[in-house]
Design an enzyme around this catalytic site. Structure first.
Site, PDB file in Angstrom:
ATOM      1  CE1 TYR A 163      -4.011   2.096   0.519  1.00 47.01           C
ATOM      2  CE2 TYR A 163      -2.634   3.263   2.114  1.00 47.01           C
ATOM      3  CZ  TYR A 163      -3.780   3.183   1.336  1.00 47.01           C
ATOM      4  OH  TYR A 163      -4.701   4.215   1.369  1.00 47.01           O
ATOM      5  CE  LYS A 184      -3.503   5.107  -1.693  1.00 48.22           C
ATOM      6  NZ  LYS A 184      -4.563   5.574  -2.615  1.00 48.22           N
TER       7      LYS A 184
END
Length: 248
Positions: free
Chosen positions: A153, A157
């Protein structure tokens, strides 16, 4: 409705919002509809889209953005749009040493690749029509802060922030602005999954000077600012909505 929720702010504008079924995407769809935008809501959940359509009278598109060709065709079907919010995102919590290739690839496909594909289709249409549009990619504080169990994750990002800067540089000459909004933990269904354990959330809250997590509407208002003419010279930035976390 607060005094800031100008019902005319986005009148005559069409906005495509991915990940509009829940959380930040849904709050953004509600807010922009309230401020006069024509909303095209995209989600992989038909049930979420039905309830949203009942609430705000938006146009809906159902697709799994993890599939590259589906992402391209659904983004194409949404045109012409003036504004884009790439909010679709997924998370799977795994320790770094146990992060699977499948989980990594799936998270990158939805969180980064889909944002690129959808933005490509929207930007091509904007350029073709001579529209000075605005794109907001919904990133996260985890683009710059390493969080345990969030390897894929956090990587996705950080990649989204890097992609956004290149988009801002290349699309700027066409009058198209591109920014990210980077919230700290936001109280969405996805965050409940990651942060519902007080043992995990307490140390995070301790690092936020304002001593609370973010509400989806607070992120939506920041997105609305970045989409609007009020931020006419803001492009290529990653705007933290973190209650002071990064200042500490």
């Amino acid at each position: 409705m607060s005094t800031h929720d100008d019902p005319r702010q986005f009148e005559g504008k069409t906005v495509l919002i991915t990940g509009a079924g829940k959380g930040i995407g849904r709050a953004t769809a509600q807010l922009l509809a309230q401020r006069g935008a024509r909303v095209i809501a995209l989600s992989r959940s038909a049930a979420d889209l039905r309830t949203l359509e009942d609430e705000i009278g938006c146009t809906t598109l159902c697709a799994d953005l993890g599939d590259a060709s589906a992402a391209r065709s659904v983004a194409d079907a949404a045109q012409p749009v003036d504004l884009l919010v790439n909010c679709a995102g997924i998370v799977e919590l795994q320790p770094f040493l146990d992060t699977s290739v499948d989980a990594f690839d799936t998270i990158m496909a939805v969180n980064v690749r889909a944002a690129m594909i959808v933005a490509q289709q929207c930007a091509r249409s904007m350029i073709g029509r001579g529209v000075a549009g605005s794109i907001v990619n919904v990133s996260s504080l985890s683009a710059t802060v390493g969080l345990p169990l969030h390897a894929a994750y956090c990587a996705s990002k950080a990649a989204l922030d890097g992609l956004t800067r290149v988009m801002a540089v290349e699309l700027g000459p066409h009058g198209i602005r591109v920014n990210t909004v980077n919230p700290v933990v936001t109280m969405t269904p996805m965050a409940e999954k990651a942060w519902s354990d007080p043992e995990k959330s307490a140390p995070m809250l301790a690092r936020i000077p304002l001593k609370r997590f973010v509400q989806p509407l607070e992120v939506a208002r920041t997105i609305a600012y970045l989409l609007s003419d009020e931020s006419a010279m803001v492009s290529g930035v990653s705007l933290a909505v973190d209650g002071g976390f990064q200042a500490g």
